[in-house]
Design a protein around this motif. Structure first.
Motif, PDB file in Angstrom:
ATOM      1  N   THR A 143       0.840  -1.187   0.000  1.00 17.59           N
ATOM      2  CA  THR A 143       0.000   0.000   0.000  1.00 17.59           C
ATOM      3  C   THR A 143       0.881   1.246   0.000  1.00 17.59           C
ATOM      4  OG1 THR A 143      -0.267  -0.475   2.364  1.00 17.59           O
ATOM      5  CG2 THR A 143      -2.160  -0.837   0.961  1.00 17.59           C
ATOM      6  N   MET A 145       0.927   5.566   0.019  1.00 16.94           N
ATOM      7  CA  MET A 145       0.209   6.810   0.270  1.00 16.94           C
ATOM      8  C   MET A 145       0.897   7.937  -0.484  1.00 16.94           C
ATOM      9  SD  MET A 145      -0.832   8.657   3.845  1.00 16.94           S
ATOM     10  CE  MET A 145       0.682   9.564   4.024  1.00 16.94           C
ATOM     11  N   ILE A 151      -4.596   6.458  -0.999  1.00 22.27           N
ATOM     12  CA  ILE A 151      -3.902   5.208  -0.723  1.00 22.27           C
ATOM     13  C   ILE A 151      -4.161   4.284  -1.898  1.00 22.27           C
ATOM     14  CG2 ILE A 151      -3.745   3.193   0.765  1.00 22.27           C
ATOM     15  CD1 ILE A 151      -4.692   4.898   3.073  1.00 22.27           C
ATOM     16  N   PHE A 207      -1.893   6.342   7.446  1.00 26.53           N
ATOM     17  CA  PHE A 207      -2.634   5.080   7.485  1.00 26.53           C
ATOM     18  C   PHE A 207      -1.770   4.019   8.151  1.00 26.53           C
ATOM     19  CE2 PHE A 207       0.026   4.235   3.870  1.00 26.53           C
ATOM     20  CZ  PHE A 207       0.144   2.861   3.796  1.00 26.53           C
ATOM     21  N   TYR A 222      -7.075   4.831   8.654  1.00 23.70           N
ATOM     22  CA  TYR A 222      -6.451   6.014   8.059  1.00 23.70           C
ATOM     23  C   TYR A 222      -6.939   7.271   8.758  1.00 23.70           C
ATOM     24  CZ  TYR A 222     -10.724   6.872   5.250  1.00 23.70           C
ATOM     25  OH  TYR A 222     -12.016   7.127   4.829  1.00 23.70           O
TER      26      TYR A 222
END
Length: 699
Positions: A143, A145, A151, A207, A222
């Protein structure tokens, strides 16, 4: 197979630098992710070949370093609604076609005067791996950001056609795709909306993934720029079509399970206040380990606010069945909280342990402020405390300790797993700070109980030597020991020393300093990696480069600063092999040697179930009978079959990425069970892991 045949760990070079700290992440399967200003680098580990065809092939294998299989993808991610088209389609929601007739123009999102106008570029701020078991073939997903407030999840997406046609016997990035996204006007399914979906009008600023819950299930929290923390449920599972139950497809389901206000008790300071300071950052959320009880499991989410650290309890009631909605309760108030001076980029890390103290389940951790490291502990099952009334930071609850001002913000923190039978006085950790210079002696700090003569990790020794070295100013200006492209970082080019009138009396300078952008530990903590950039002190830098340096145990008694920690907790098969190659596990697992010793073969319920069926099968190549030997079944002509059962057709099996064994799909196992064992036979297998070693499949 011994660890000497593992590929060596060598530094990784990048032609860019990060834009934020904590820029390196290590997954539970030993996959690395590095975020630089213009690219994301994803590195996959490679395991020793179970069977080498020749000595020459084995030598060629040793010449290749670890992480030679690397994907470099663009680090600027555009918040395009098309990212979530598969997510919505899996929930039965069709996005309108006119959304994609014209190029998507991001109009901004959030409450900031700048960000709500859409001026953010979408550069990568941080990367984090999900827990084990969440993605395709139970692999973690990456993941990312971005500065646009989104995200984005990246990972493997493999369909049945790719599995049928592929003959690959090694991992690759061929099937890596963008899986889904959150925030920045991205659409997600919403059953309460008339159109079936909602655009997320939120700018995400931080997050964090919760620890592992179960295969295909996870929680993500988040923080948006309105100081609201949102807890999302994330699932990956198979679903059958209503009109055709035989037609199944895999997909993602993401939904909100709760949110709460995280503004904290401190009133916002005026922009014109001389004592006002920024707070929070992209790393201000972190989940504790799960405490598992008989009918529930609970964890605490730590969050960093405006000179305030809060701890909010999240409870998962009953068992969360895959494909079903969980029952999640978020406490109405924090279990406890603390007011302290934090400034920007403070963060929290938890110890991977829960300590029983009477009826309390105590978890501990570290709050890394810009200047000091503060340990804490709390009861994971504790009741919420009374909310703190609103007050100003000038009221005396938050004071600046000016004696620590020369220290710089921590850019990486590794929590070491303690001995479960010997609780240390405080959590054990290693911390790195942003700048390593000759006058800054606190750039690396650990509270591990090092014995006499024990040295720093290899990467720390390398930095220490570089920043402690002195040369004359003329040598420094002439380029001695500066940004060399050679393998030897300290190799000296020839310099015209006639410029120096008196070498003994020439002033000495330190030609180099380092920036440390992140620190990460391997799945079992046996080795570590630090992302650094080297800078010259006498003139401006010419090339924006960075390097990932490693540390590993030098021998059985020394673990590069980690020698006092016992063997790690539960690991994935991939994590176990990594620690056997480069960490503190001193013996390679038996499944890497294709042993025929039955005493070393793990007896599983699946093997016990199919023992009577193996002699009834015939070899598909020569029609000879099969005999079980070790983890395989072998006929008289030497044809071998994984998991003890013959593979009768293409596309009904998958190959393990760790031990190279082929395992039958669950549907084929059920068919064989009904054919040879009767219709009452029940196959208790999710079919997601290798039957020989428990590793993950290639496709």
């Amino acid at each position: 197979m011994d660890r000497s045949k593992a590929r060596p760990l060598r530094p990784l070079e990048f032609r860019a630098r990060p834009i934020a700290p904590h820029a390196v992440a290590w997954s539970c399967d030993a996959e690395l992710a590095i975020a630089t200003d213009d690219a994301i680098h994803i590195c996959l580990p490679e395991y020793p070949k179970v069977e080498s065809t020749s000595d020459e092939a084995a030598e060629n294998e040793l010449l290749q370093p670890q992480f030679s299989l690397t994907l470099t993808t663009l680090g600027t991610l555009r918040p395009d609604p098309a990212i979530n088209r598969p997510l919505c389609a899996f929930s039965g929601v069709s996005l309108p076609a006119d959304e994609f007739k014209e190029p998507f123009v991001f109009g901004g999102v959030g409450n900031g005067e700048v960000t709500k106008c859409g001026s953010a570029l979408g550069q990568t701020l941080r990367v984090e791996w999900s827990p084990n078991g969440l993605g395709q073939n139970l692999r973690p997903v990456l993941t990312v950001m971005t500065t646009s407030g989104a995200i984005v999840a990246l990972g493997e997406k493999i369909d049945g056609r790719a599995t049928l046609l592929s003959n690959s016997r090694s991992r690759s990035f061929k099937h890596w795709k963008m899986l889904w996204g959150l925030g920045s006007q991205l659409p997600i399914p919403d059953g309460d909306s008339a159109q079936g979906y909602t655009k997320m009008d939120e700018r995400i600023v931080s997050f964090s993934w919760a620890r592992e819950i179960g295969p295909g299930r996870g929680m993500l929290a988040y923080l948006n720029d309105a100081d609201h923390i949102v807890v999302m449920g994330v699932q990956f599972y198979s679903r059958s079509r209503k009109d055709d139950p035989a037609d199944t497809r895999e997909g993602w389901e993401i939904f909100e399970v709760g949110r709460f206000d995280a503004k904290g008790p401190h009133t916002a300071a005026s922009d014109g206040d001389a004592d006002a300071s920024p707070s929070g950052g992209a790393f201000c959320l972190r989940w504790s380990p799960w405490h598992v009880a008989e009918d529930f499991k609970t964890a605490t989410l730590a969050y960093v606010g405006r000179n305030h650290v809060g701890f909010r309890r999240v409870t998962l009631q009953r068992e969360w069945q895959r494909g079903q909605s969980p029952t999640v309760t978020i406490a109405a108030a924090d279990t406890t909280s603390a007011c302290m001076f934090l400034s920007a980029d403070a963060f929290v890390e938890w110890e991977d342990a829960i300590w029983q103290e009477g009826d309390a389940q105590m978890a501990r951790g570290i709050i890394a402020t810009p200047f000091v490291v503060k340990p804490f502990q709390l009861n994971l099952c504790g009741s919420p405390s009374q909310p703190t009334s609103a007050h100003s930071t000038a009221a005396g609850a938050v004071a600046r300790d000016r004696s620590w001002f020369p220290r710089l913000i921590g850019t990486g923190l590794v929590m070491h797993r303690p001995d479960p039978s010997n609780k240390p006085a405080e959590p054990l950790y290693s911390l790195v700070r942003l700048s390593a210079t000759p006058t800054n002696h606190d750039w690396y700090h650990t509270n591990l109980p090092l014995e006499e003569g024990e040295e720093l990790p290899q990467w720390a020794q390398r930095i220490q030597r570089a920043v402690s070295r002195e040369v004359t100013r003329v040598e420094a200006l002439a380029g001695v020991d500066s940004e060399s492209d050679t393998d030897s970082e300290f190799e000296e080019p020839e310099v015209d020393m006639t410029m120096v009138a008196d070498e003994d009396n020439a002033p000495k300078v330190f030609p180099h300093r380092y920036r440390i952008w992140g620190l990460a530990a391997s799945p079992g903590g046996g080795c570590s990696a630090a992302l650094v950039s080297k800078h010259v002190t006498q003139h401006s830098d010419r090339r924006p480069r960075s390097r990932l340096l490693f540390a590993w145990p030098a021998d059985a008694d020394y673990a590069g600063g980690l020698g006092h920690i016992l063997a790690p907790g539960p690991l994935t098969t991939e994590g176990t092999v990594w620690e056997a190659m480069h960490g503190r596990i001193r013996e390679m697992p038996a499944f890497m040697s294709r042993t025929l010793d039955r005493s070393l073969v793990q007896e599983t319920p699946l093997r016990r179930l199919f023992k009577p069926a193996v002699p009834r099968q015939k070899c598909v190549f020569c029609e000879m009978g099969l005999v079980t030997l070790g983890t395989e079944s072998i006929c008289e002509d030497g044809h071998s079959f994984a998991t003890g059962l013959a593979i009768m057709a293409p596309g009904v099996s998958r190959i393990c990425a760790v031990c190279d064994l082929r395992c039958l799909n669950v549907s084929e196992l059920k068919s064989i069970a009904h054919q040879h064992l009767g219709p009452q036979a029940q196959v208790e297998s999710a079919g997601d892991a290798c039957g020989g070693c428990g590793g993950k499949f290639l496709l």
